[in-house]
Design an enzyme around this catalytic site. Structure first.
Site, short mmCIF file in Angstrom:
data_model
loop_
_atom_site.label_atom_id
_atom_site.label_comp_id
_atom_site.label_asym_id
_atom_site.label_seq_id
_atom_site.Cartn_x
_atom_site.Cartn_y
_atom_site.Cartn_z
N GLU A 52 -30.04 -34.27 32.28
CA GLU A 52 -29.78 -34.39 33.93
C GLU A 52 -30.33 -33.97 35.12
O GLU A 52 -30.88 -32.81 35.17
CB GLU A 52 -28.41 -33.48 34.47
CG GLU A 52 -27.41 -34.59 33.36
CD GLU A 52 -25.62 -33.84 33.85
OE1 GLU A 52 -25.51 -32.80 34.94
OE2 GLU A 52 -24.53 -33.93 32.93
N ASP A 63 -22.70 -26.73 44.94
CA ASP A 63 -23.31 -25.69 44.41
C ASP A 63 -23.39 -23.90 44.80
O ASP A 63 -23.29 -24.62 45.62
CB ASP A 63 -24.97 -26.19 44.26
CG ASP A 63 -24.95 -27.41 43.58
OD1 ASP A 63 -24.37 -27.14 42.20
OD2 ASP A 63 -25.04 -28.56 44.22
N TYR A 178 -17.10 -35.82 32.96
CA TYR A 178 -18.40 -34.74 33.35
C TYR A 178 -16.99 -33.59 33.96
O TYR A 178 -15.74 -34.05 35.43
CB TYR A 178 -18.46 -34.04 34.81
CG TYR A 178 -19.62 -33.54 35.00
CD1 TYR A 178 -19.31 -32.45 34.98
CD2 TYR A 178 -21.06 -33.31 35.47
CE1 TYR A 178 -19.58 -31.11 35.32
CE2 TYR A 178 -22.24 -32.75 35.63
CZ TYR A 178 -21.16 -31.09 35.59
OH TYR A 178 -22.49 -30.44 35.78
#
Lengths: 263, 393
Positions: A52, A63, A178
């Site tokens: 990725e 994040d 995911y």
């Protein structure tokens, strides 16, 4: 369209392998601007099953500090979407591992969705993970461009995602799902708790059509092995960024890290 | 013109809910419930009661005599600066925190730029006995120190946002990250008409009390409900959304939105999004956004911490694109002069945000009968240090 997808490396990967898949994330242009292609080659050579490549963004809200920092350094180094495509231009001469671009939707919109997809196809990208692109928006405005260029869109699910929504995501997914391991930003937690294991079991029992890879909080052999008991594999991001940050010899340190997780 | 959010959360081309899956359950819960809760009799009663007895509403619609003389029009100031806590922000925080309680939330988080929204959130959390954490850019904490201490006195935790430009944008990032990491029992009180749907619509509705009052107040003094002009400053755009709300479909009412031009729109140090922005996605909605050709968000600049934001609410992007509102921008210099002028002429020291709205009075040729309502969104106490540094008064 169907012909393009039969060539898709993610689909081919899951056709032959359904367990212990290791996917590794890093930010393009990090630690040095022109490391991108080298890191991909080293990951592939070391046995990573999926790669990725992060598209750095100024405001990465999903994040934690580690990937925020790698984003910032990469941007300071001068990375851009255009440059990422240039860096990847010849990657398919060396690497057959599936490659996913992962990032936030704004740089994609700015680049132009159609142009972005065309470039992805030209350099040999297999899929996209765009966490802030909502499913409905994807289906209405993005899906046709993605599919026309042979790109799979990978959706996230979390411990708070309802069963009904997981089914809807499963129906609209191709490739894999995911599975975000906990309610957190990336790199926020280490280790896997009993609550998380119950969530993994719950998803496993749903017997989804798509395989799942577990990400967030996977950092080493132990957490990778735990994740592999409940899903087809796992994704490592922040822990790998740490390896890159401290690397003295990129190729060697990447090999050592991947081996330490897989073996 | 009808200005209304559609089923998908869009105003024309702008809006939506571009959020990571981690935030989906919270935002969806809000979307499913906000209208029905806001329509409950009990909710309305409690909200109205607090606005009246705690905030001090209705705020006066003050006829500014000397200002009117200077500009040759009937200039009214909607005195949101007289709200408890010193700005319009509290209208929204009361609404959202009442709503959060009804959804069973126990903890409140917020972002703040100038500190006004943070103070308003901390205030209402104290009032309702809720735990409160406010994120504020490190640079803003330095330039709005009194507000930081106000929040702390009120019992809130103030956490510095140290990433990026260390201002409002980054405080919003940190608040969103907090919500991702602590989604259960926590409500995120967004302070402007930004963020994923339903926030822009919800905040606009809570702030719409401003234009609701303007209508009946004008009827009392001028025997008309519609002014000729409504003028308001726009950072994210909550005070403007509230001041415009009930005039959206009254096409004869000219709506003027004023952005911060910093050192000038051509200098690269500006926060005037409609001048410098292009369509993009930040903080959960598609809107006009200051960004590079590569889609990286540009760090804006304004002397006013409350206008120092690289986007605008999607409702304003739509007002701009559709032409329903006219967008102006005022530089630091123009805003400071306008703020000092109001102080001298009317004895009101405005917040520097609101001073940007005042600055455009210079740019418009009014006729003597024109009724101009300017939303004075906040008072200048928090900006005293900036005024002092500016000097020239």
């Amino acid at each position: 369209m169907q012909m393009i997808l039969t060539e898709n490396r993610i689909l081919k990967l899951f056709e032959k392998k359904r367990s212990r898949i290791l996917s590794v994330y890093f930010s393009a242009g990090y630690p040095n601007l022109n490391d991108t292609a080298q890191i991909i080659r080293s990951l592939s050579d070391s046995g990573a099953d999926l790669i990725e490549v992060g598209i750095p963004f100024s405001d990465p809200v999903a994040d934690g500090p580690t990937i925020q920092e790698s984003n910032k350094i990469a941007l300071d180094n001068g990375i851009s979407v255009k440059l990422i495509f240039e860096q990847l231009a010849e990657i398919r001469e060396h690497v057959d591992t599936p490659i996913i671009l992962m990032g936030y939707i704004n740089p994609v919109i700015r680049f132009g969705v159609e142009a972005f997809c065309r470039n992805c196809r030209e350099v040999g990208i297999d899929g996209l993970i765009l966490p802030d692109l909502p499913m409905q928006e994807y289906l209405e405005n993005y899906k046709s461009s993605f599919e026309a260029h042979g790109l799979l869109n990978i959706f996230l699910i979390t411990p708070q995602t309802s069963g009904e929504r997981i089914r809807a995501i499963d129906r609209n997914s191709r490739g894999f799902i995911y599975m975000v391991s906990s309610a957190s930003t990336t790199g926020a937690k280490t280790g896997i708790s009993q609550d998380q294991v119950r969530y993994f079991e719950r998803i496993k029992e749903m017997k989804l059509d798509n395989p799942a890879l577990i990400g967030f909080g996977i950092s080493n052999k132990e957490t990778f092995n735990t994740a592999c008991r409940y899903a087809s594999g796992a994704i490592i991001g922040s822990a790998f960024i740490h390896v890159l940050k401290n690397a003295e010899n990129l190729r060697q340190d990447i090999r050592t890290f991947v081996k330490s997780v897989k073996e | 013109m009808k200005i209304k959010v559609d089923d998908r959360g869009y105003y024309g081309n702008y809006g939506g809910a571009y959020i990571p899956e981690m935030l989906y359950p919270n935002v969806e819960e809000l979307r499913q419930n906000y209208l029905s809760v806001m329509e409950e009799d009990g909710f309305k009663k409690e909200f109205d009661h607090l606005l009246k007895t705690y905030v001090g509403r209705p705020t006066p619609l003050y006829f500014a005599n000397r200002l009117s003389e200077k500009y040759g029009a009937k200039v009214y100031l909607k005195r949101e600066d007289l709200c408890h806590t010193g700005a319009h922000k509290v209208n929204n925080t009361i609404g959202q925190i009442l709503l959060a309680k009804r959804l069973g939330k126990q903890k409140i988080i917020a972002e703040t730029g100038a500190g006004q929204h943070g103070v308003a959130t901390a205030t209402v959390c104290a009032l309702m006995g809720m735990e409160c954490v406010v994120y504020m850019g490190e640079i803003d904490m330095a330039r709005q120190k009194p507000n930081v201490e106000r929040m702390r006195i009120l019992g809130a935790g103030v956490r510095p946002a140290t990433s990026g430009s260390k201002t409002l944008k980054d405080a919003t990032n940190e608040a969103m990250r907090h919500w991702i990491n602590d989604p259960v029992d926590t409500h995120y009180v967004i302070g402007s008409v930004v963020g994923p749907h339903p926030y822009p619509d919800m905040v606009a509705r809570f702030q719409s009390v401003i234009s609701e009052e303007i209508k009946w107040q004008l009827k009392e003094t001028e025997h008309v409900e519609d002014p000729d002009y409504v003028i308001a400053c726009v950072g994210g755009g909550s005070n403007a959304a509230g001041a415009f709300y009930h005039f959206f479909d009254r096409d004869r009412v000219k709506l003027l939105a004023v952005e911060a031009a910093g050192h000038g729109n051509e200098t690269g140090e500006s926060a005037a999004t409609t001048v410098l922005g292009k369509a993009g996605v930040l903080h959960g909605s598609k809107t006009l956004l200051m960004q590079t050709d590569d889609g990286q968000v540009v760090e804006p600049y304004s002397i006013s911490a409350g206008l120092d934001y690289p986007g605008i609410g999607p409702i304003h992007a739509h007002l701009f694109e559709s032409g329903r509102a006219a967008f102006y921008s005022a530089t630091d210099e123009e805003a400071m002069q306008a703020g000092i002028l109001l102080s001298k002429l009317e004895g009101i020291i405005p917040a520097i945000e609101s001073a940007h709205a005042l600055a455009v009075l210079d740019n418009i040729t009014f006729s003597p009968d024109d009724i101009v309502v300017l939303n004075l969104s906040g008072r200048g106490d928090k900006d005293l240090e900036t005024y002092i540094k500016w000097g020239k008064y």
